[in-house]
Write an enzyme that holds these catalytic residues in place. Structure first.
Site, PDB file in Angstrom:
ATOM      1  N   TYR A   1       0.841  -1.205   0.000  1.00 27.87           N
ATOM      2  CA  TYR A   1       0.000   0.000   0.000  1.00 27.87           C
ATOM      3  C   TYR A   1       0.873   1.250   0.000  1.00 27.87           C
ATOM      4  CZ  TYR A   1      -3.760   3.229   0.902  1.00 27.87           C
ATOM      5  OH  TYR A   1      -4.653   4.248   0.777  1.00 27.87           O
TER       6      TYR A   1
ATOM      7  N   PHE B   1      -7.809  21.252 -24.651  1.00 27.56           N
ATOM      8  CA  PHE B   1      -8.100  19.821 -24.726  1.00 27.56           C
ATOM      9  C   PHE B   1      -9.308  19.579 -23.823  1.00 27.56           C
ATOM     10  CE2 PHE B   1      -8.018  15.390 -23.593  1.00 27.56           C
ATOM     11  CZ  PHE B   1      -8.137  14.862 -24.867  1.00 27.56           C
ATOM     12  N   THR B   2     -10.142  18.629 -24.216  1.00 23.32           N
ATOM     13  CA  THR B   2     -11.454  18.429 -23.574  1.00 23.32           C
ATOM     14  C   THR B   2     -11.369  18.323 -22.045  1.00 23.32           C
ATOM     15  OG1 THR B   2     -11.186  16.070 -24.032  1.00 23.32           O
ATOM     16  CG2 THR B   2     -12.499  17.344 -25.596  1.00 23.32           C
TER      17      THR B   2
ATOM     18  N   ASP C   1       1.534  20.159 -20.685  1.00 20.03           N
ATOM     19  CA  ASP C   1       0.805  18.914 -20.936  1.00 20.03           C
ATOM     20  C   ASP C   1       1.726  18.073 -21.819  1.00 20.03           C
ATOM     21  OD1 ASP C   1      -0.684  16.798 -21.864  1.00 20.03           O
ATOM     22  OD2 ASP C   1      -2.533  17.948 -22.085  1.00 20.03           O
TER      23      ASP C   1
ATOM     24  N   LYS D   1      -0.295   7.438 -23.567  1.00 20.85           N
ATOM     25  CA  LYS D   1       0.055   7.734 -24.964  1.00 20.85           C
ATOM     26  C   LYS D   1       1.550   7.451 -25.167  1.00 20.85           C
ATOM     27  CE  LYS D   1      -3.909  10.162 -24.391  1.00 20.85           C
ATOM     28  NZ  LYS D   1      -4.681  10.165 -23.144  1.00 20.85           N
TER      29      LYS D   1
ATOM     30  N   ARG E   1     -13.677  14.886 -33.727  1.00 19.02           N
ATOM     31  CA  ARG E   1     -12.991  15.961 -33.017  1.00 19.02           C
ATOM     32  C   ARG E   1     -13.473  17.266 -33.637  1.00 19.02           C
ATOM     33  NH1 ARG E   1     -10.297  14.007 -28.292  1.00 19.02           N
ATOM     34  NH2 ARG E   1     -12.510  14.269 -27.961  1.00 19.02           N
TER      35      ARG E   1
ATOM     36  N   PHE F   1     -19.190  14.207 -25.926  1.00 17.31           N
ATOM     37  CA  PHE F   1     -18.807  13.338 -27.042  1.00 17.31           C
ATOM     38  C   PHE F   1     -18.722  11.874 -26.635  1.00 17.31           C
ATOM     39  CE2 PHE F   1     -14.409  12.856 -25.644  1.00 17.31           C
ATOM     40  CZ  PHE F   1     -14.246  13.975 -24.835  1.00 17.31           C
TER      41      PHE F   1
HETATM   42  O1  PLI Z   1      -7.181  10.243 -20.999  1.00 18.40           O
HETATM   43  P1  PLI Z   1      -6.333  10.709 -19.851  1.00 18.40           P
HETATM   44  O2  PLI Z   1      -7.136  11.082 -18.678  1.00 18.40           O
HETATM   45  O3  PLI Z   1      -5.247   9.764 -19.507  1.00 18.40           O
HETATM   46  O4  PLI Z   1      -5.560  12.022 -20.365  1.00 18.40           O
HETATM   47  C1  PLI Z   1      -6.208  13.211 -20.688  1.00 18.40           C
HETATM   48  C2  PLI Z   1      -5.462  13.930 -21.763  1.00 18.40           C
HETATM   49  C3  PLI Z   1      -4.772  15.063 -21.473  1.00 18.40           C
HETATM   50  N1  PLI Z   1      -4.089  15.758 -22.429  1.00 18.40           N
HETATM   51  C4  PLI Z   1      -4.063  15.345 -23.718  1.00 18.40           C
HETATM   52  C5  PLI Z   1      -3.309  16.149 -24.713  1.00 18.40           C
HETATM   53  C6  PLI Z   1      -4.744  14.201 -24.075  1.00 18.40           C
HETATM   54  O5  PLI Z   1      -4.686  13.808 -25.339  1.00 18.40           O
HETATM   55  C7  PLI Z   1      -5.494  13.465 -23.101  1.00 18.40           C
HETATM   56  C8  PLI Z   1      -6.270  12.346 -23.438  1.00 18.40           C
HETATM   57  N2  PLI Z   1      -6.496  12.041 -24.704  1.00 18.40           N
HETATM   58  C9  PLI Z   1      -7.267  11.091 -25.183  1.00 18.40           C
HETATM   59  C10 PLI Z   1      -8.049  10.149 -24.341  1.00 18.40           C
HETATM   60  C11 PLI Z   1      -7.325  10.967 -26.624  1.00 18.40           C
HETATM   61  O6  PLI Z   1      -7.997  10.059 -27.126  1.00 18.40           O
HETATM   62  O7  PLI Z   1      -6.675  11.777 -27.299  1.00 18.40           O
END
Ligand code: PLI
Length: 461
Positions: free
Chosen positions: A76, A128-129, A219, A262, A386, A452
Site C-alpha cells: 500500500y 483539450f477536452t 501537458d 500515450k 474531433r 462526445f
Molecule cells: O485520458 P487521460 O485522462 O489519460 O488524459 C487526458 C489527456 C490530457 N491531455 C491530452 C493532450 C490528451 O490527449 C489526453 C487524453 N487524450 C485522449 C483520451 C485521446 O484520445 O486523445
C-alpha cells in the site's frame, strides 16, 4: 530488376504474440452503429475490425514491460516500483517532485484544484477536452492563444502548436498577470492534429512568462512525438537525440501533467510533476482524497513499473521514427487519394477535414460525427469525432463552434501493420467516392459533461 530508390524503414521490433480480430458484415455494422446512437464511443470493441478511436492506453507493451508487470510490489505504501518510476521521471524529464495518478485527467484535476482560483484565466495553445473542463470546474477560464494557422487545416506551418505572443500579451493586458496562475502549454497539440510547438517558441514563452512571474505548465502527454518534429524541422536539432530534446523542452517549464497512456506506452497511468515544493505539498495532500496514497496514486505497483520501462522505450529515436513513419505512411496514402486531411501530417494520427469532405452538411448536422460513423459502416474502422460535439458547450450553455471539424484516425503504437494502413486508406477512398449521398445526424441525447463520450444521434431523413 530496378534498384530501390529511397531505402525503406521497418519497425524496430518483431511480433511475439497476436490478438485475433473479427470482421463483421456490412449489415451487422449498420445495426451496431445504429444501436450505438451513431457514436463510435458506444460501439462494442469486439464489433470493431481496426480500432483507431484513440492512441490512449491502446499501445502494445514490450516483453520488458510485461516482465516489469511481474515485478510489481503491491505494498500500500512505499512500493519499490514508485521509487523506480520517480527516478526515471526525474532523470528523463528533469522534474523534481512526482505524484502518480490513475491517468492524465487525475493529474489535471489535482493541478487545477491546487493552482486555480475562481476568476483565474488560463491561456493555452488550444484546448483539450478534459484539461479545459478541469480548469473550468476549478473556477478558471481557458483562453486560446495558439497561432491562427493551427485553426486552418490547409496551413503547412511546421509548428502549428506555437503560442501567438500578441494573443498572450492581450490576455495579460486585459486580466493582469496576477489572475494567470500558469500558461497551459501542450506539446504535440492534440486538437490541432498532433501539431508541434517549436523550441524557439517555447524559449520565448519561458522568457516572457518569467518576467511576469507566470508559470508554464506542460501537458507532456505526447512530448516525444513533439521532440521528433523539432529534430526533423528545427535548425540546430538534427544531431540531437529525442531524449536530449525532450529534456530541453521540459527544462523551460515549471511542472507537467502526463497521460502515460500515450507516449509512455502503458495501458493505464499518469502523473503530475512540479519543481515547486509548495505545489507538491498541496497536490500530495489532494491526491489522497481523489486517487490514493502519494506513492501509488490510483495505480498498482505493476502499472508503475510498466510505465517506468515504457518511458525509457518512448525516448528511443528508432521507436519514434517508426511510430511517426507509420502515421505518415497512412497520411500520404490518403493524400494520394485526394482526401482532405490536416497538414502537415501530425504525430499520433491523421485528421480528416470533415467540413471539406462533406461540404453539403452544416456544422449543426455534425459532419465529423457523420463521417466517423460512415467509416465504421464501410470497413469496421473505428475513428473519433474531433469537432463540434467534442467542443461541447460554454458555461452559459451556448455551443462552442470550433473552426476545425475533424475525424481523427488515431494510430495506436506498435499495434497495426502497413497492410492495416492500406485497408484504412482504401476504405476512406470508397466513402469519399459516395460522399455526396451521405446524410447528416441530429443529436437526440446529450450528457452534461464531455458530451462526445456518451451523446446519441439519429440519421437525418
Ligand atoms: O485520458 P487521460 O485522462 O489519460 O488524459 C487526458 C489527456 C490530457 N491531455 C491530452 C493532450 C490528451 O490527449 C489526453 C487524453 N487524450 C485522449 C483520451 C485521446 O484520445 O486523445
Amino acid at each position: 530488376m530496378e534498384k530501390p530508390g529511397k531505402r525503406s524503414w521497418a519497425e524496430p521490433y518483431k511480433i511475439k504474440m497476436v490478438e485475433l480480430l473479427k470482421m463483421e458484415t456490412r449489415p451487422q455494422r449498420i445495426k451496431a452503429i445504429k444501436e450505438a446512437g451513431y457514436n463510435t464511443f458506444l460501439l462494442k470493441s469486439e464489433d470493431v475490425y481496426i480500432d483507431l478511436l484513440t492512441d490512449s492506453g491502446t499501445s502494445a507493451m514490450s516483453d520488458r514491460q510485461w516482465a516489469g508487470i511481474m515485478m510489481g510490489d503491491e505494498a500500500y505504501a512505499g512500493s519499490r516500483n514508485f521509487y523506480h518510476l520517480e527516478k526515471v521521471i526525474q532523470n528523463s524529464y528533469g522534474y523534481k517532485h512526482i505524484i502518480p495518478t490513475h491517468q492524465g485527467r487525475g493529474a489535471e484535476n489535482i493541478l487545477s484544484q491546487t493552482m486555480i482560483k475562481k476568476g483565474d484565466i488560463i491561456p493555452g495553445n488550444m484546448y483539450f477536452t478534459t484539461t479545459r473542463l478541469h480548469q473550468e470546474l476549478a473556477g478558471g477560464k481557458f483562453v486560446d492563444v495558439i497561432i491562427d494557422e493551427a485553426h486552418d487545416p490547409n496551413s503547412e506551418h511546421p509548428f502549428k502548436g506555437n503560442v501567438d505572443f500578441n494573443k498572450l500579451k492581450a490576455v495579460v493586458d486585459k486580466y493582469g498577470a496576477k489572475r494567470i496562475p500558469y500558461v497551459c502549454m501542450a506539446t504535440s497539440v492534440n486538437m490541432a492534429g498532433g501539431q508541434p510547438i517549436s523550441m524557439q517558441n517555447l524559449k520565448e514563452l519561458r522568457a516572457y512568462t518569467s518576467k511576469l512571474g507566470i508559470r508554464v505548465i506542460h501537458d507532456m502527454t505526447r512530448v516525444a512525438e513533439n521532440a521528433y518534429f523539432i529534430q526533423q524541422r528545427e535548425k540546430g536539432y538534427a544531431d540531437k537525440s529525442i531524449r536530449e530534446i525532450v529534456k530541453e523542452i521540459c527544462s523551460y517549464t515549471d511542472g507537467a501533467t502526463m497521460s502515460a497512456k500515450k507516449d509512455a506506452l502503458v495501458n493505464i497511468g499518469g502523473f503530475l510533476a512540479t519543481n515547486e515544493w509548495s505545489v507538491y505539498e498541496e497536490a500530495r495532500n489532494l491526491v489522497v482524497v481523489y486517487e490514493g496514497l502519494h506513492t501509488y496514486g490510483g495505480l498498482a505497483g505493476r502499472d508503475m513499473e510498466a510505465m517506468a520501462i515504457g518511458i525509457g522505450e518512448s525516448l528511443s529515436d528508432d521507436h519514434i521514427r517508426a511510430r511517426i513513419g507509420q502515421v505518415e505512411y497512412l497520411g500520404h496514402k490518403m493524400m494520394d487519394y485526394g482526401i482532405p486531411i490536416v497538414k502537415p501530417i501530425g504525430g499520433h494520427g491523421i485528421f480528416v477535414d470533415a467540413k471539406a469532405f462533406l461540404p453539403h452538411l452544416t456544422q449543426d448536422q455534425f459532419p465529423a460525427q457523420t463521417l466517423s460513423a460512415e467509416m465504421y459502416i464501410d470497413a469496421g474502422v473505428r475513428t473519433m469525432e474531433r469537432g463540434v460535439v467534442s467542443a461541447g458547450r460554454k458555461s452559459n450553455g451556448e455551443n462552442y463552434y470550433p473552426k476545425l471539424e475533424l475525424v481523427r484516425f488515431t494510430i495506436p503504437r506498435r499495434v497495426y501493420t502497413q497492410a492495416h494502413m492500406d485497408v484504412i486508406a482504401e476504405s476512406i477512398y470508397s466513402v469519399y467516392q459516395k460522399r455526396n449521398r451521405i446524410k447528416g445526424l441530429k443529436m437526440v441525447y446529450e450528457p452534461k459533461y464531455l458530451r462526445f463520450f456518451q451523446a446519441r444521434f439519429e440519421k437525418l431523413k
